[in-house]
Motif scaffolding. Sequence first.
Motif: not given
Length: 363
Positions: A1-2, A100-101, A137-142, A159-162
Amino acid sequence: MKGKSFSLRDIAEFTGSRIVGDPTVTITGVAAFDSARPGDITFVAQKKLLKAFSDCRASAVITSAELEPLVMKLGNFSLLVSDSPQLTFARVANLFFEFPMPEPGIHHSAIVAPSARVSPSAHLGPFVHVSEEAEIGERSVLMTGVYVGRNVTIGSGCVIFPRVVILDGCVIGNNVVIHAGTVIGSDGFGYVADEKGQHVKIPQVGSVVIEDDVEIGANCTVDRATFGATRIGKGTKIDNLVHIAHNVVIGQHCILAGQVGIAGSSRIGNHVIMAGQVGIADHVTIGDGVRIGAKSGVAANVPPRTDVVGIPAIQKDDLFRLYANIKRIERLKKDIERLKEFVKDFVSRQGSSKGGGDRKNDG
């Protein structure tokens, strides 16, 4: 947001809202009305909250046409007038808050099977495990500690969290969010008693399919099907601590609040809302647009666009009538006691009258 800022005019155009006041006001953040400061935008959608709103210091307020004149009396605010203030506020908040990617890449501690396919734009955090023939897939976050089983497919933008566990053969669509500790593809709870009364496990060899834009909360379980697939429809949002059993099919754009439990082979329509701790029995069909009140137990099919509540769940209006009658029971008991006393007294007087007459005739 900053560092982000927008004029009120820009926000009005983005949300399709009407401005009352200064369109050049600069908005630098969003906040609840009791913590808002100059530069913030907030919202109020309920008349009962206006008392607490008098000390609000926000520069702008999102509200409804109904509340517009009342809010104007409470402070020197510019307004955004909307048909749905809360929805407008959500859209404005998304202008300021972004996930925040992390940078693409695979952490050195991650384990990726040689036959797995990981997009170069994906991010795999520390101690992620990706098994054979899996696809990311593309841009996915594990994030840290995610386990991905064999032949799992995870689409783009997820987005797959811990510590999420996605077991063999499950399919995750695009833009899916799964929060920490959730297990996708655990065995369904299937057993049959043998001649000695011992429980024989039925193999659970199906999968789980989660369609696009689904969000699943923390510490949920979605069991794989016995055969075929347990399915969660596009756009459905699931709160924490929800259990979805084997062979359940959930439609599109449903809402499941915390601690909902759905037993095996039930069918849930589109746009269904289940409040907290709702329980659905096995092989039940819930129609489109059904709303189920908190703690309800649903043991029978529910037709489309029906509101139900209670244990066992019945139509809301019926339950309210029953509840109103329950509240009358004490009064009815008192009425019955008075009636019994009246009858007893009446019978006694009648007896006395007859007895007196007999004595008079004898004289």
